[in-house]
Design a protein around this motif. Structure first.
Motif, PDB file in Angstrom:
ATOM      1  N   HIS A   1       0.805  -1.256  -0.043  1.00 48.18           N
ATOM      2  CA  HIS A   1      -0.092  -0.013  -0.043  1.00 48.18           C
ATOM      3  C   HIS A   1       0.860   1.261   0.071  1.00 48.18           C
ATOM      4  CE1 HIS A   1      -3.596  -2.172   0.163  1.00 48.18           C
ATOM      5  NE2 HIS A   1      -3.812  -2.272   1.353  1.00 48.18           N
ATOM      6  N   ARG A   2       1.908   0.970  -0.215  1.00 51.78           N
ATOM      7  CA  ARG A   2       3.089   2.278  -0.244  1.00 51.78           C
ATOM      8  C   ARG A   2       2.423   3.120  -1.482  1.00 51.78           C
ATOM      9  NH1 ARG A   2       8.757  -0.312  -0.257  1.00 51.78           N
ATOM     10  NH2 ARG A   2       7.658  -1.807  -1.242  1.00 51.78           N
ATOM     11  N   GLY A   3       2.293   2.846  -2.610  1.00 54.13           N
ATOM     12  CA  GLY A   3       1.904   3.585  -3.910  1.00 54.13           C
ATOM     13  C   GLY A   3       0.567   4.253  -3.316  1.00 54.13           C
ATOM     14  N   LEU A   4      -0.651   3.903  -2.752  1.00 57.57           N
ATOM     15  CA  LEU A   4      -1.599   4.295  -1.974  1.00 57.57           C
ATOM     16  C   LEU A   4      -1.313   5.614  -1.271  1.00 57.57           C
ATOM     17  CD1 LEU A   4      -4.711   4.700  -1.784  1.00 57.57           C
ATOM     18  CD2 LEU A   4      -4.688   2.961  -0.127  1.00 57.57           C
ATOM     19  N   VAL A   5      -0.628   5.409  -0.014  1.00 60.73           N
ATOM     20  CA  VAL A   5      -0.080   6.279   0.710  1.00 60.73           C
ATOM     21  C   VAL A   5       0.646   7.494   0.134  1.00 60.73           C
ATOM     22  CG1 VAL A   5       1.155   6.996   2.547  1.00 60.73           C
ATOM     23  CG2 VAL A   5      -0.351   4.900   2.709  1.00 60.73           C
ATOM     24  N   GLU A   6       1.696   7.298  -0.800  1.00 62.28           N
ATOM     25  CA  GLU A   6       2.432   8.184  -1.369  1.00 62.28           C
ATOM     26  C   GLU A   6       1.432   9.001  -2.398  1.00 62.28           C
ATOM     27  OE1 GLU A   6       5.332   5.897  -3.587  1.00 62.28           O
ATOM     28  OE2 GLU A   6       6.618   5.501  -1.680  1.00 62.28           O
ATOM     29  N   ALA A   7       0.631   8.430  -3.115  1.00 61.98           N
ATOM     30  CA  ALA A   7      -0.300   9.241  -3.862  1.00 61.98           C
ATOM     31  C   ALA A   7      -1.244  10.078  -3.204  1.00 61.98           C
ATOM     32  CB  ALA A   7      -1.163   8.202  -4.935  1.00 61.98           C
ATOM     33  N   ILE A   8      -1.506   9.811  -2.076  1.00 67.30           N
ATOM     34  CA  ILE A   8      -2.402  10.811  -1.228  1.00 67.30           C
ATOM     35  C   ILE A   8      -1.533  11.836  -0.659  1.00 67.30           C
ATOM     36  CG2 ILE A   8      -3.713  11.044   0.841  1.00 67.30           C
ATOM     37  CD1 ILE A   8      -4.839   8.104   0.257  1.00 67.30           C
ATOM     38  N   VAL A   9      -0.489  11.557  -0.080  1.00 71.09           N
ATOM     39  CA  VAL A   9       0.551  12.238   0.154  1.00 71.09           C
ATOM     40  C   VAL A   9       0.963  13.462  -0.926  1.00 71.09           C
ATOM     41  CG1 VAL A   9       2.780  12.854   1.297  1.00 71.09           C
ATOM     42  CG2 VAL A   9       1.707  10.888   2.040  1.00 71.09           C
ATOM     43  N   ALA A  10       1.287  13.161  -2.112  1.00 71.68           N
ATOM     44  CA  ALA A  10       1.444  13.869  -3.171  1.00 71.68           C
ATOM     45  C   ALA A  10       0.338  14.748  -3.802  1.00 71.68           C
ATOM     46  CB  ALA A  10       2.093  13.089  -4.152  1.00 71.68           C
ATOM     47  N   GLY A  11      -0.861  14.224  -3.386  1.00 67.49           N
ATOM     48  CA  GLY A  11      -2.053  15.127  -3.872  1.00 67.49           C
ATOM     49  C   GLY A  11      -2.335  14.762  -5.155  1.00 67.49           C
ATOM     50  N   ASP A  12      -2.141  13.438  -5.543  1.00 66.90           N
ATOM     51  CA  ASP A  12      -2.234  12.930  -6.968  1.00 66.90           C
ATOM     52  C   ASP A  12      -3.761  12.085  -6.923  1.00 66.90           C
ATOM     53  OD1 ASP A  12      -2.481  11.564  -9.531  1.00 66.90           O
ATOM     54  OD2 ASP A  12      -0.188  11.318  -9.501  1.00 66.90           O
ATOM     55  N   VAL A  13      -4.671  13.121  -7.326  1.00 64.00           N
ATOM     56  CA  VAL A  13      -6.240  12.301  -7.069  1.00 64.00           C
ATOM     57  C   VAL A  13      -6.270  11.004  -7.979  1.00 64.00           C
ATOM     58  CG1 VAL A  13      -8.599  12.902  -7.767  1.00 64.00           C
ATOM     59  CG2 VAL A  13      -7.185  14.825  -6.604  1.00 64.00           C
ATOM     60  N   GLU A  14      -5.706  11.153  -9.272  1.00 63.60           N
ATOM     61  CA  GLU A  14      -6.000  10.020 -10.290  1.00 63.60           C
ATOM     62  C   GLU A  14      -5.213   8.677  -9.802  1.00 63.60           C
ATOM     63  OE1 GLU A  14      -8.499  10.044 -12.507  1.00 63.60           O
ATOM     64  OE2 GLU A  14      -9.114  12.001 -11.829  1.00 63.60           O
ATOM     65  N   ARG A  15      -4.157   9.127  -9.478  1.00 64.90           N
ATOM     66  CA  ARG A  15      -3.267   7.852  -8.867  1.00 64.90           C
ATOM     67  C   ARG A  15      -3.733   7.395  -7.592  1.00 64.90           C
ATOM     68  NH1 ARG A  15       2.206   7.004  -6.485  1.00 64.90           N
ATOM     69  NH2 ARG A  15       2.193   9.005  -6.244  1.00 64.90           N
ATOM     70  N   ALA A  16      -4.261   8.257  -6.753  1.00 68.24           N
ATOM     71  CA  ALA A  16      -4.739   7.616  -5.432  1.00 68.24           C
ATOM     72  C   ALA A  16      -5.959   6.662  -5.679  1.00 68.24           C
ATOM     73  CB  ALA A  16      -5.141   8.728  -4.355  1.00 68.24           C
ATOM     74  N   GLY A  17      -6.950   7.114  -6.734  1.00 66.80           N
ATOM     75  CA  GLY A  17      -8.097   6.503  -6.854  1.00 66.80           C
ATOM     76  C   GLY A  17      -7.824   4.943  -7.501  1.00 66.80           C
ATOM     77  N   GLU A  18      -6.567   5.190  -8.463  1.00 67.98           N
ATOM     78  CA  GLU A  18      -6.094   3.791  -9.109  1.00 67.98           C
ATOM     79  C   GLU A  18      -5.439   2.883  -8.225  1.00 67.98           C
ATOM     80  OE1 GLU A  18      -3.583   5.398 -11.963  1.00 67.98           O
ATOM     81  OE2 GLU A  18      -5.116   6.108 -13.435  1.00 67.98           O
TER      82      GLU A  18
END
Length: 238
Positions: free
Chosen positions: A191-208
């Motif tokens: 789940h590192r990619g999920l947390v990193e996307a949220i931290v980075a503010g990347d909406v699309e990647r967080a959803g993916e």
């Protein structure tokens, strides 16, 4: 939360609130058996009929479950949770589908609304989850993984979404336990990619990221339902 002797007015409502509080505080965890009737009568200072009426009310709402000859058990943490468990708690596929709806949107919103405090909590929970994963501690991993997913949804700062998710927390934990055990996913999902996307503010990647592993689990469940030879899974119980 220690039980205290109730006042003599509105006894049933007072007992209901105290029993509900013991569940909500975690003093009586989900799945545990509550103290016996004589113990509760003594602790609360009420009659058996008053206590029984309160227990019946909480059983009707789904918080408690009375098992004849065995005792009374905690079924859910809130009335909302009890109701939602009855709606989606019997089929793993149903729970995974609901999780996908809530968690994908929760992750997308979290990427926009997360605070510094949210980020610190997400990173701490991820670290704890991953530590249990590496140590092969299954039960601890299941709890930590569930807490991480809930923290993602809370980081959306959408009160309605958060309460909906809170309402099925027990069903979610059961789904994590079942899918982790059957595929040893506590050694596979990252789940590192999920947390990193949220931290980075990347909406699309967080959803993916939120959708990816749930889509895999749903695909596995569909394959299992279509083919008896695909493989069995542990019994799903919420």
């Amino acid at each position: 939360m220690p039980l205290v002797t109730t006042r003599r007015t509105g006894l049933v409502d007072q007992v209901i609130e105290q029993l509900r509080g013991a569940v909500a505080s975690g003093e009586w965890p989900v799945g545990s058996r509550i103290p016996t009737e004589p113990e509760l009568v003594d602790a609360l200072g009420v009659g058996r009929n008053t206590l029984r009426e309160a227990v019946r009310a909480l059983a009707h709402s789904g918080i408690l479950e009375v098992r004849q000859g065995d005792g009374t058990y905690v079924r859910a943490t809130t009335e909302v949770s009890g109701a939602l468990r009855r709606l989606c708690g019997s089929e793993l596929r149903d729970v995974l589908q609901v999780r996908r709806c809530l968690e994908v949107e929760g992750a997308r919103l979290a990427a926009v609304a997360r605070t510094e405090e949210d980020v610190a909590q997400l990173r701490a929970l991820l670290q704890r989850r991953d530590a249990y994963q590496q140590q092969n501690k299954y039960d601890e991993f299941v709890r930590a993984d569930t807490e991480l997913h809930f923290a993602v949804v809370r980081s959306s700062h959408n009160a309605v979404l958060t309460e909906l998710y809170r309402g099925i927390t027990e069903a979610i934990m059961a789904s994590v336990a079942t899918t982790s055990e059957e595929r040893q996913h506590f050694q596979e999902i990252d789940h590192r990619g999920l947390v990193e996307a949220i931290v980075a503010g990347d909406v699309e990647r967080a959803g993916e990221e939120a959708a990816g592993f749930l889509d895999d689990l749903l695909s596995d469940e569909r394959n299992r339902e279509r083919s008896p030879t695909y493989g069995s899974r542990p019994e799903f119980r919420t």
